[in-house]
Design a protein around this motif. Structure first.
Motif, PDB file in Angstrom:
ATOM      1  N   GLU A  92       0.823  -1.218   0.000  1.00 55.20           N
ATOM      2  CA  GLU A  92       0.000   0.000   0.000  1.00 55.20           C
ATOM      3  C   GLU A  92       0.859   1.270   0.000  1.00 55.20           C
ATOM      4  O   GLU A  92       0.875   2.030   0.979  1.00 55.20           O
ATOM      5  CB  GLU A  92      -0.925  -0.013   1.223  1.00 55.20           C
ATOM      6  CG  GLU A  92      -2.002  -1.068   1.156  1.00 55.20           C
ATOM      7  CD  GLU A  92      -3.028  -0.778   0.073  1.00 55.20           C
ATOM      8  OE1 GLU A  92      -2.950  -1.405  -1.007  1.00 55.20           O
ATOM      9  OE2 GLU A  92      -3.906   0.062   0.292  1.00 55.20           O
ATOM     10  N   SER A 116      -6.842  -2.308  -9.328  1.00 50.07           N
ATOM     11  CA  SER A 116      -6.009  -2.327  -8.129  1.00 50.07           C
ATOM     12  C   SER A 116      -6.764  -3.040  -7.010  1.00 50.07           C
ATOM     13  O   SER A 116      -7.958  -2.826  -6.823  1.00 50.07           O
ATOM     14  CB  SER A 116      -5.678  -0.908  -7.671  1.00 50.07           C
ATOM     15  OG  SER A 116      -4.957  -0.972  -6.457  1.00 50.07           O
ATOM     16  N   ASN A 117      -6.022  -3.874  -6.284  1.00 49.48           N
ATOM     17  CA  ASN A 117      -6.604  -4.518  -5.100  1.00 49.48           C
ATOM     18  C   ASN A 117      -6.318  -3.668  -3.857  1.00 49.48           C
ATOM     19  O   ASN A 117      -6.282  -4.172  -2.740  1.00 49.48           O
ATOM     20  CB  ASN A 117      -5.998  -5.922  -4.946  1.00 49.48           C
ATOM     21  CG  ASN A 117      -6.478  -6.634  -3.704  1.00 49.48           C
ATOM     22  OD1 ASN A 117      -7.664  -6.825  -3.502  1.00 49.48           O
ATOM     23  ND2 ASN A 117      -5.550  -7.014  -2.831  1.00 49.48           N
ATOM     24  N   THR A 118      -6.131  -2.369  -4.044  1.00 47.92           N
ATOM     25  CA  THR A 118      -5.779  -1.526  -2.900  1.00 47.92           C
ATOM     26  C   THR A 118      -6.790  -1.656  -1.758  1.00 47.92           C
ATOM     27  O   THR A 118      -7.994  -1.786  -1.988  1.00 47.92           O
ATOM     28  CB  THR A 118      -5.653  -0.043  -3.312  1.00 47.92           C
ATOM     29  OG1 THR A 118      -5.301   0.706  -2.150  1.00 47.92           O
ATOM     30  CG2 THR A 118      -6.938   0.526  -3.901  1.00 47.92           C
ATOM     31  N   SER A 119      -6.265  -1.595  -0.532  1.00 42.11           N
ATOM     32  CA  SER A 119      -7.117  -1.701   0.658  1.00 42.11           C
ATOM     33  C   SER A 119      -7.822  -0.396   0.956  1.00 42.11           C
ATOM     34  O   SER A 119      -8.836  -0.377   1.639  1.00 42.11           O
ATOM     35  CB  SER A 119      -6.276  -2.069   1.877  1.00 42.11           C
ATOM     36  OG  SER A 119      -5.713  -3.330   1.705  1.00 42.11           O
ATOM     37  N   SER A 120      -7.256   0.736   0.500  1.00 42.99           N
ATOM     38  CA  SER A 120      -7.894   2.014   0.817  1.00 42.99           C
ATOM     39  C   SER A 120      -7.330   3.204   0.061  1.00 42.99           C
ATOM     40  O   SER A 120      -7.818   4.311   0.205  1.00 42.99           O
ATOM     41  CB  SER A 120      -7.766   2.318   2.314  1.00 42.99           C
ATOM     42  OG  SER A 120      -6.451   2.686   2.598  1.00 42.99           O
ATOM     43  N   GLY A 138     -11.087  -0.469  -9.069  1.00 42.40           N
ATOM     44  CA  GLY A 138     -10.568  -1.227  -7.932  1.00 42.40           C
ATOM     45  C   GLY A 138     -11.230  -2.594  -7.964  1.00 42.40           C
ATOM     46  O   GLY A 138     -12.393  -2.722  -8.370  1.00 42.40           O
ATOM     47  N   HIS A 140     -11.256  -5.297  -5.080  1.00 42.32           N
ATOM     48  CA  HIS A 140     -10.727  -5.492  -3.725  1.00 42.32           C
ATOM     49  C   HIS A 140     -11.208  -6.810  -3.123  1.00 42.32           C
ATOM     50  O   HIS A 140     -12.399  -6.990  -2.856  1.00 42.32           O
ATOM     51  CB  HIS A 140     -11.159  -4.300  -2.844  1.00 42.32           C
ATOM     52  CG  HIS A 140     -10.595  -4.350  -1.470  1.00 42.32           C
ATOM     53  ND1 HIS A 140     -11.283  -3.953  -0.352  1.00 42.32           N
ATOM     54  CD2 HIS A 140      -9.386  -4.773  -1.020  1.00 42.32           C
ATOM     55  CE1 HIS A 140     -10.525  -4.130   0.703  1.00 42.32           C
ATOM     56  NE2 HIS A 140      -9.382  -4.617   0.331  1.00 42.32           N
ATOM     57  N   GLU A 152     -15.152  -6.003  -3.562  1.00 44.67           N
ATOM     58  CA  GLU A 152     -15.603  -4.633  -3.834  1.00 44.67           C
ATOM     59  C   GLU A 152     -15.069  -4.221  -5.201  1.00 44.67           C
ATOM     60  O   GLU A 152     -13.854  -4.280  -5.430  1.00 44.67           O
ATOM     61  CB  GLU A 152     -15.072  -3.685  -2.759  1.00 44.67           C
ATOM     62  CG  GLU A 152     -15.705  -3.934  -1.400  1.00 44.67           C
ATOM     63  CD  GLU A 152     -15.055  -3.159  -0.252  1.00 44.67           C
ATOM     64  OE1 GLU A 152     -15.748  -2.851   0.721  1.00 44.67           O
ATOM     65  OE2 GLU A 152     -13.841  -2.881  -0.324  1.00 44.67           O
ATOM     66  N   ASN A 190     -13.423  -2.043   4.841  1.00 47.39           N
ATOM     67  CA  ASN A 190     -12.268  -1.602   5.623  1.00 47.39           C
ATOM     68  C   ASN A 190     -12.575  -0.390   6.487  1.00 47.39           C
ATOM     69  O   ASN A 190     -11.998  -0.205   7.558  1.00 47.39           O
ATOM     70  CB  ASN A 190     -11.069  -1.327   4.717  1.00 47.39           C
ATOM     71  CG  ASN A 190     -10.373  -2.619   4.317  1.00 47.39           C
ATOM     72  OD1 ASN A 190     -10.670  -3.680   4.870  1.00 47.39           O
ATOM     73  ND2 ASN A 190      -9.474  -2.542   3.359  1.00 47.39           N
TER      74      ASN A 190
END
Ligand code: 3HC
Length: 349
Positions: A92, A116-120, A138, A140, A152, A190
């Motif tokens: 991240e 993107s598998n970004t968390s936030s 995204g 997720h 998500e 999250n």
């Protein structure tokens, strides 16, 4: 839009889990990491997960071999040239993700979708590093990706509606239950989850209860599959802190700033399971924490549950997400027996 070839960048536990999900669904997968040793670790992560599935008789050894044979590994982004979709699962760090997306934009065929598998982190900011922001979303997943059904699909102002619909349909076709979400800090799960987990760390820091009492309270009374501190170790303390920074930047609420043991543990090199220690030590098999302090467990459960339900209510009131998406996210993303709005109907503090 058809999806036959999927790329995955970053082969930690999450990246390798995403490789497994797509390969299990019959798609060709290309897994790329920054170094040969990271690729070897990714292969090992996939093999461990498949071995577990074979030993539990979920799949046969022949099926496990077929799944593995659908995956090509390497360190070169050029391998992604013909991918219909590439999912990035790198650490991240916004600068790193932007660098990866700019490189993906250069090598992936023009019609390829980048996720993107970004968390936030802001998907909008990540998409800005490409010349195809309308094809960036995204996607997720939740830990462990092969187990948790929720995904998500995050759309930015620029994401093309057809692309969002296609990625959502893809998630469904590989056996997941997707929800589409705007590019908001922490998205759905999250935001709620990390606020709750951070609160649990504050109770520990303030000396209200031991880690075992906090974790067993939520396992035993709330029937959550894991206690909050164990869960932080699973997610990774560094990832968790990054999510909290994003939430705090948005709310400016001091309660959303990462609690002090999170930052202290990270400074000592303890980032959770992936480094062998976090709130707990993982050099031996981790057993479910227990505590005999029943009164304190009741108190901890009440305190954490009240605040957790309050955050869920606030998220719904402020238009963050619908009650049903929040409930679905917590059940299918975190394995909870029920969603917060279902809990509200019978929770009495
Ligand atoms: N990889 C693959 N499969 C796994 C696995 C792994 N790492 N860990 C467990 N499993 C599978 C097992 O094979 C088993 O499958 P089966 O029921 O089909 O046989 C199933 O999961 C249950 O495993 P176990 O019986 O060994 O263990 P538990 O019952 O204790 O479950 C757990 C383990 C699935 C991790 C459960 O404790 C859980 O759901 N915990 C909550 C995890 C959670 O909240 N995840 C979301 C975190 S937030 C996030 O990831 C987003 C990020 O952006 C921060």
């Amino acid at each position: 839009m058809t999806f036959e070839r999927i790329g995955v960048v970053g082969l930690g536990i999450m990246g390798a889990g995403i490789v497994e999900v797509f390969a299990k669904a019959g798609l060709q997968v290309i897994g790329v990491a920054e170094s040969e040793s990271a690729v070897e670790q990714g292969k090992k992560n996939l093999a461990t997960s498949l071995d577990r599935a074979v030993s539990r008789e979920k799949i046969t050894q022949v099926q496990a071999d077929e799944i593995s044979s659908r995956v090509t590994w390497g360190t070169d982004f050029e391998l992604f040239a013909e991918c219909d979709l590439v999912v990035e699962a790198a650490p991240e760090i916004i600068g790193l993700k932007q660098q990866i997306f700019s490189e993906l934009d250069r090598v992936v065929k023009p019609e390829g979708i980048l996720a993107s598998n970004t968390s936030s982190l802001s998907v909008t900011a990540i998409a800005q590093s490409t010349d195809r922001p309308e094809q960036v979303v995204g996607m997720h997943f939740f830990n462990p990706a092969p187990v948790q059904k929720f995904v998500e699909v995050i759309s930015t102002e620029k994401s093309h509606a057809d692309i969002v619909a296609a990625v959502t349909e893809l998630a469904r076709s590989i056996g997941k239950s997707p929800a589409t979400v705007g590019d908001k800090p922490g998205f759905i799960v999250n935001k709620l989850l990390l606020t709750y987990l951070n609160h649990a760390v504050r109770l520990l820091d303030e000396g209200v209860a031991s880690r075992e009492t906090i974790d067993s309270a939520m396992r035993e009374i709330a029937k959550f599959p894991m206690g909050p501190l164990e869960l932080l170790d699973l997610i990774g303390l560094d990832t968790s802190v990054e999510v909290l920074h994003t939430i705090f930047a948005d709310t400016q609420d001091p309660l959303d700033a990462p609690a002090s043991s999170l930052t202290t543990l990270i400074a000592d090199g303890h980032k959770g399971r992936k480094t062998g220690a976090g709130f707990y030590d993982y050099s031996n098999k981790h057993e479910a924490p227990t505590s005999a302090d029943d009164d304190l467990k009741i108190q901890v459960h009440e305190t954490l549950m009240k605040a957790y339900l309050h955050t869920a209510r606030q998220m719904n009131d402020s238009g963050y997400a619908s009650k049903s998406d929040i409930d679905m996210g917590m059940k299918l993303g975190c394995g909870l027996p029920e969603g917060p709005f279902e809990t509200m109907s019978h929770f009495v503090a």
